[in-house]
Motif scaffolding. Sequence first.
Motif, short mmCIF file in Angstrom:
data_model
loop_
_atom_site.label_atom_id
_atom_site.label_comp_id
_atom_site.label_asym_id
_atom_site.label_seq_id
_atom_site.Cartn_x
_atom_site.Cartn_y
_atom_site.Cartn_z
N ARG A 143 0.83 -1.20 0.00
CA ARG A 143 0.00 0.00 0.00
C ARG A 143 0.87 1.26 0.00
O ARG A 143 2.05 1.22 0.36
CB ARG A 143 -0.94 0.00 1.20
CG ARG A 143 -2.04 -1.06 1.13
CD ARG A 143 -3.03 -0.91 2.29
NE ARG A 143 -2.37 -1.06 3.59
CZ ARG A 143 -2.95 -0.79 4.76
NH1 ARG A 143 -4.19 -0.31 4.80
NH2 ARG A 143 -2.29 -0.97 5.89
N VAL B 233 -3.16 3.43 1.33
CA VAL B 233 -4.13 3.19 0.25
C VAL B 233 -3.58 2.14 -0.71
O VAL B 233 -2.41 2.17 -1.10
CB VAL B 233 -4.40 4.50 -0.53
CG1 VAL B 233 -5.35 4.25 -1.69
CG2 VAL B 233 -4.96 5.56 0.41
N ARG C 92 -6.64 1.71 -5.76
CA ARG C 92 -7.64 2.70 -5.34
C ARG C 92 -7.12 4.14 -5.39
O ARG C 92 -7.83 5.07 -5.02
CB ARG C 92 -8.12 2.39 -3.92
CG ARG C 92 -8.91 1.07 -3.80
CD ARG C 92 -9.66 1.01 -2.49
NE ARG C 92 -10.51 2.18 -2.32
CZ ARG C 92 -10.62 2.86 -1.17
NH1 ARG C 92 -9.94 2.50 -0.10
NH2 ARG C 92 -11.42 3.91 -1.09
N TYR D 3 -8.78 9.14 -5.29
CA TYR D 3 -8.42 10.29 -4.46
C TYR D 3 -8.10 11.50 -5.33
O TYR D 3 -7.61 11.37 -6.45
CB TYR D 3 -7.22 9.94 -3.58
CG TYR D 3 -7.55 8.95 -2.49
CD1 TYR D 3 -7.72 9.36 -1.16
CD2 TYR D 3 -7.72 7.59 -2.77
CE1 TYR D 3 -8.05 8.45 -0.17
CE2 TYR D 3 -8.05 6.68 -1.77
CZ TYR D 3 -8.22 7.12 -0.48
OH TYR D 3 -8.55 6.23 0.50
#
Length: 328
Positions: free
Chosen positions: A33, A121, A125, A129
């Motif tokens: 991540r 994150v 994904r 954002y």
Amino acid sequence: MLSIAPELVDKTMVEKRKVVHVVVAVILGDDGRVLLARRPDDKHMGGVWEFPGGKVEPGEDIRQALNRELREELDIGVATFLPLIKIRHDYPDKSVLLDTWVVSGVQGDPKGNEGQLIRWVEKERLNDYEFPEANKIILRALQLPDRYMITGHFVEKETLFNNVSAALDNGIDLIQFRAHWLEQGEYLRLAQELSGFVQAAGGRLMVKGDFSLLSESWCHGLHLTSRQLGFLVKPEKRHISQLLVASCHDREQIKAAEAMLVDFITLSPVKRSTSHPETIPLGLGQAEMLTGVAKVPVFWLGGMSQGDTDLARQLGAQGIAAIQAFRG
């Protein structure tokens, strides 16, 4: 971290002005991540997410600057550093170079020392954002691999599919279908079949042609020739998963490609290649300079071997593109 919004300025003034060197950290956790920070609401561009970083101080090397900024902003250090992309933005009074690195081996528990919200994150994904405009280019570079295969000459379809299959097994998931000797209809029929084959293995296939191909659901992306840059208009809105790519050989073509909102370019020939032995290569110095002025990720093409990948990245490129080097 500085938020960038590029403006048009006089070229002579740009070349004379001092460049402010800014480091940017894409922080990877052990689980893959990415750590993001949200700008406080009371600051400029408050509420948007960004990759941490800041200005390099006099006498600092990149690693020192990154660790200092991360300690100040997040109370962490990092152990591993890999260059990602360099992006220059020119203002009327200054120029800013965003020197972006992927860092890992996080030491400590991150926290927002400046009151900023932070969040780990998943890479898939990140597009959910809101980022400053300059960070979006970093985001694209982060989502691209460092190897771009171009299919070579073949006579039998089986040979083509075997070569592509070997590349996919080797971890290469971005491939351009090049077969200029085929009739257009045959090329497109084979491209559609190959696209499905590559997609089933988790990869993406770039094809050659005009913008109408982006309306085809099987088309993962379009690779434009340098000759198309001067004649085609900016494409209509395309699906977010589709890539637009262009072949470039000089600064003017790079600017033309950027005006068409390409996702990345190939720059060639960096070295003398077997496919175009008569063409004088750019050389590493010129390739590094042209890569430095590009505002999109750049793959080096022409005489590249897999062993050149690290060198290309150290000199600012996204990675390498090749035909022979990725043959099975």
